[in-house]
Design an enzyme around this catalytic site. Structure first.
Site, mmCIF file in Angstrom:
data_model
loop_
_atom_site.group_PDB
_atom_site.id
_atom_site.type_symbol
_atom_site.label_atom_id
_atom_site.label_comp_id
_atom_site.label_asym_id
_atom_site.label_seq_id
_atom_site.Cartn_x
_atom_site.Cartn_y
_atom_site.Cartn_z
ATOM 1 N N MET A 27 0.716 -1.251 -0.084
ATOM 2 C CA MET A 27 0.036 0.260 0.008
ATOM 3 C C MET A 27 0.816 1.218 -0.018
ATOM 4 S SD MET A 27 -3.451 -0.918 2.020
ATOM 5 C CE MET A 27 -2.753 -0.834 3.780
ATOM 6 N N LEU A 30 6.638 3.151 1.954
ATOM 7 C CA LEU A 30 7.428 2.172 1.837
ATOM 8 C C LEU A 30 8.663 2.384 2.823
ATOM 9 C CD1 LEU A 30 7.583 1.212 -1.926
ATOM 10 C CD2 LEU A 30 6.292 0.327 -0.294
ATOM 11 N N HIS A 31 8.818 1.016 3.399
ATOM 12 C CA HIS A 31 9.916 1.090 4.487
ATOM 13 C C HIS A 31 10.725 -0.093 4.424
ATOM 14 C CE1 HIS A 31 7.636 -1.787 6.397
ATOM 15 N NE2 HIS A 31 6.518 -0.939 6.749
ATOM 16 N N GLY A 33 10.715 -2.824 5.590
ATOM 17 C CA GLY A 33 10.287 -4.169 5.546
ATOM 18 C C GLY A 33 9.760 -4.404 4.004
ATOM 19 N N HIS A 34 9.035 -3.474 3.631
ATOM 20 C CA HIS A 34 8.826 -3.914 2.046
ATOM 21 C C HIS A 34 9.894 -3.993 1.224
ATOM 22 C CE1 HIS A 34 5.451 -0.718 3.640
ATOM 23 N NE2 HIS A 34 4.720 -1.711 3.233
ATOM 24 N N GLY A 144 4.905 -10.247 4.142
ATOM 25 C CA GLY A 144 5.739 -10.147 5.303
ATOM 26 C C GLY A 144 4.960 -11.092 6.636
ATOM 27 N N GLN A 145 5.758 -11.264 7.400
ATOM 28 C CA GLN A 145 5.402 -12.081 8.732
ATOM 29 C C GLN A 145 4.697 -11.129 9.635
ATOM 30 O OE1 GLN A 145 5.115 -15.196 9.357
ATOM 31 N NE2 GLN A 145 4.568 -14.821 11.571
ATOM 32 N N SER A 183 3.953 1.321 8.296
ATOM 33 C CA SER A 183 3.696 2.763 7.688
ATOM 34 C C SER A 183 2.815 3.308 8.733
ATOM 35 C CB SER A 183 3.016 2.440 6.476
ATOM 36 O OG SER A 183 3.209 1.658 5.486
ATOM 37 N N ARG A 184 1.992 2.774 9.679
ATOM 38 C CA ARG A 184 1.384 3.711 10.555
ATOM 39 C C ARG A 184 2.125 4.021 11.591
ATOM 40 N NH1 ARG A 184 -2.852 -0.503 9.170
ATOM 41 N NH2 ARG A 184 -4.607 0.882 8.267
#
Ligand code: AMP
Length: 275
Positions: A27, A30-31, A33-34, A144-145, A183-184
């Site tokens: 969505m 991006l960080h 993790g993405h 992602g887990q 992202s939150r």
């Protein structure tokens, strides 16, 4: 990196890609993790496709759809640097035209926990992922887990609907203090940010206690003592990673899950039992 917005254009361009094709649905905002998903896809695929789509159907009324962070320029640069070949950024009206009436409902696996807290959430997730898979036509989808119930839901959808697509699940990327990247996290005030890693610590405490033979009630008590006093717990539980039904014994294939509110921001996390 090609950036495509229209579904017919994407279909044509994606059919010509060298296989195997790895697909990373996101969505945006991006960080790391993405980007870990994108680099895993890069290592294992001849072609990598990512998508950015803030899916309106997975947000409930009053949730943060409108204010969900968006940074298309920044995201584009990050994905290009991660070696993504094609970025698909569909328009909401193309993905969900007003006359759309067909939805994918994953059933029981998506009814509890996040599904109970966010009615309709997994129906929205399952529907958009099925639509994206039809457009992109990948060999593998990278997940992602961090979103353990989403993984369980999507594995079930892939199996139930006979998709010939592998699900590759990558570990949760965390801040040095243990907070799972999300992202939150951008919504958190400095004080909430300081409190937020206590969700992960509470899950560690809970899982350690369960693995040490403590009963669930005792393990929950220990976990709640670790969760920041200002956090509002939504749930902490031990579940089967495939069915998301609650279980009483920590064993491989089970996962400690938790959700808590820090101010108005609701965060989720989980730790898989590996022994
Ligand atoms: P989202 O943009 O939040 O829909 O997430 C897109 C994908 O990135 C999903 O498969 C998520 O599970 C995954 N993801 C989100 N946060 C993390 C993280 N901290 N570590 C690993 N994967 C993540």
């Amino acid at each position: 990196m090609r950036v495509l917005a229209s579904i017919p254009e994407a279909r044509g361009a994606l059919r010509a890609l060298r296989r195997p094709v790895g697909f990373v649905p996101t969505m945006g905002a991006l960080h790391a993790g993405h980007l870990a998903l994108a680099s895993s896809a890069r290592k294992r695929s001849a072609s990598v496709v990512a998508s950015i789509f803030v899916n309106p159907t997975q947000f409930g009324p009053g949730e943060d759809f409108e204010r969900y962070p968006r940074d298309l320029d920044g995201d584009r640069a990050k994905l290009r640097d991660a070696g993504v070949d094609v970025l698909f950024v569909p328009e909401p009206g193309d993905m969900f035209p007003s006359n759309l009436s067909t939805y994918v409902d994953p059933g029981a696996v998506g009814a509890s926990y996040e599904g109970a807290a966010r009615p309709g959430h997994f129906r929205g997730v399952a529907t958009v992922v099925v639509k994206l898979l039809h457009v992109v036509g990948p060999d593998a989808v990278y997940l992602g887990q961090k979103d353990a119930q989403q993984v369980a839901v999507l594995r079930k959808v892939l199996r139930d609907l006979d998709f010939h697509v592998d699900a590759v699940v990558e570990p949760t990327v965390r801040e040095p203090d243990g907070l799972a990247l999300s992202s939150r996290n951008a919504y958190l005030s400095p004080e909430e940010r300081r409190a937020a890693p206590s969700l992960y610590r509470a899950l560690q405490t809970f899982l350690n206690a369960m693995q040490g033979g403590t009963k669930k009630a005792g393990a929950l008590k220990a976990a709640r003592a670790v969760l920041d006093a200002h956090a509002v717990e939504d749930y902490i539980d031990l579940v089967d990673a495939t069915t998301f039904e609650p279980v009483l014994l920590a064993a491989p294939g089970t996962v400690a899950i938790g959700a808590a509110r820090f101010g108005t921001t609701r965060l989720i996390d989980n730790i898989a039992a590996e022994r």
